[in-house]
Motif scaffolding. Structure first.
Motif: not given
Length: 263
Positions: A60-68, A169-177, A55-58, A89-96
């Motif tokens: 710069r934390q989303s970029a960190a979580a993606t790298g992790f 399975a690696l579940l990446l959740r951005i801006a979620a609880t 999990f990560a906040e939207a 929606f992930c691609e629209r928010e954070a890019g490809a």
């Protein structure tokens, strides 16, 4: 009487061996992350053939979580195909996803296949199909925002599929609880300060503030984890990551001081 006792003892030993063999078969295989304290909390490393949540906040934390997550995938299946399923929606928010960026992290872009889905339901369907393919090394499910679709039932289905095929399975959740789930581990990842390792370096090695908030078979914890791109593993960051200046070979002021004291 002695022969009967020996027969009973042999039967008990046989049963214990069978129980031990069953326990070894049910025990998940683990892959070391490289970080000593994190591996100790995980009882040897990240479980393979299970579901892990990040999990990560939207922002710069989303970029960190993606790298992790990319680092976890690189440890679990360094040379096997990786399927990355992203809600559109992930691609629209954070890019490809950047193939050159993943290559700099040490991953082979030729082993990566990306799938863009319309919504969470399509993401779950694609993930279930992907986890049934044991030729894959890992499957990443990336979902943005809150949703009721990823409930305990959906999590259970993903876990059973991962256990059946052995695909992680690696579940990446951005801006979620976080919600109740059957995930083996749950991480909250933030970006950590990464000073440059040398004066000529444009940036330093990736550092993550990784908090393990759920661990079904061990302790939780929080660590600063450095990702070594060349070795493709997580380590403890160096105590002093800044390079020390070399000692000057010519120090005339010290020579003059010695001459004065000698005179």
């Amino acid at each position: 009487m002695t022969s009967a006792r020996l027969s009973t003892l042999a039967t008990l030993r046989d049963r214990l061996e069978r129980i031990g063999a069953q326990g070894d078969a049910l025990r998940p295989r683990r892959v070391s992350l490289g970080h000593a304290e994190a591996d100790a909390a995980l009882q040897g490393g990240l479980a393979v053939g299970a579901v892990h949540e990040v999990f990560a906040e939207a922002g710069r934390q989303s970029a960190a979580a993606t790298g992790f997550v990319a680092g976890l995938a690189g440890r679990i299946a360094p040379r096997r195909p990786l399927l990355w399923i992203r809600q559109d929606f992930c691609e629209r928010e954070a890019g490809a996803l950047s193939m050159s960026g993943l290559a700099e992290l040490g991953l082979d872009p030729r082993c990566l296949v990306t799938v863009c889905t319309a919504d969470v339901e399509a993401t779950l369907r694609a993930s279930a199909d992907a986890l049934a393919c044991d030729a894959l090394g890992a499957v990443v499910l990336e979902v943005w925002g809150e949703t009721q679709k990823l409930d305990l039932v959906a999590s259970r289905k993903l876990t059973l599929a991962a256990q059946a095929s052995g695909v992680t399975a690696l579940l990446l959740r951005i801006a979620a609880t976080p919600n109740p789930s059957t995930a083996e581990t749950r991480w909250i990842v933030r970006a950590a300060h990464s000073p440059p390792s040398a004066s000529w370096a444009a940036w330093g090695t990736p550092l993550f503030d990784a908090e393990l908030v759920r661990n079904r078979h061990g302790l939780s914890g929080r660590w600063i984890m450095e990702w070594k791109c060349d070795e493709r593993l997580f380590t403890e960051p160096a105590a002093d990551s800044q390079p020390l200046a070399a000692t000057s070979a010519h120090r005339p002021h010290q020579a003059r001081t010695k001459l004065r004291s000698a005179g």
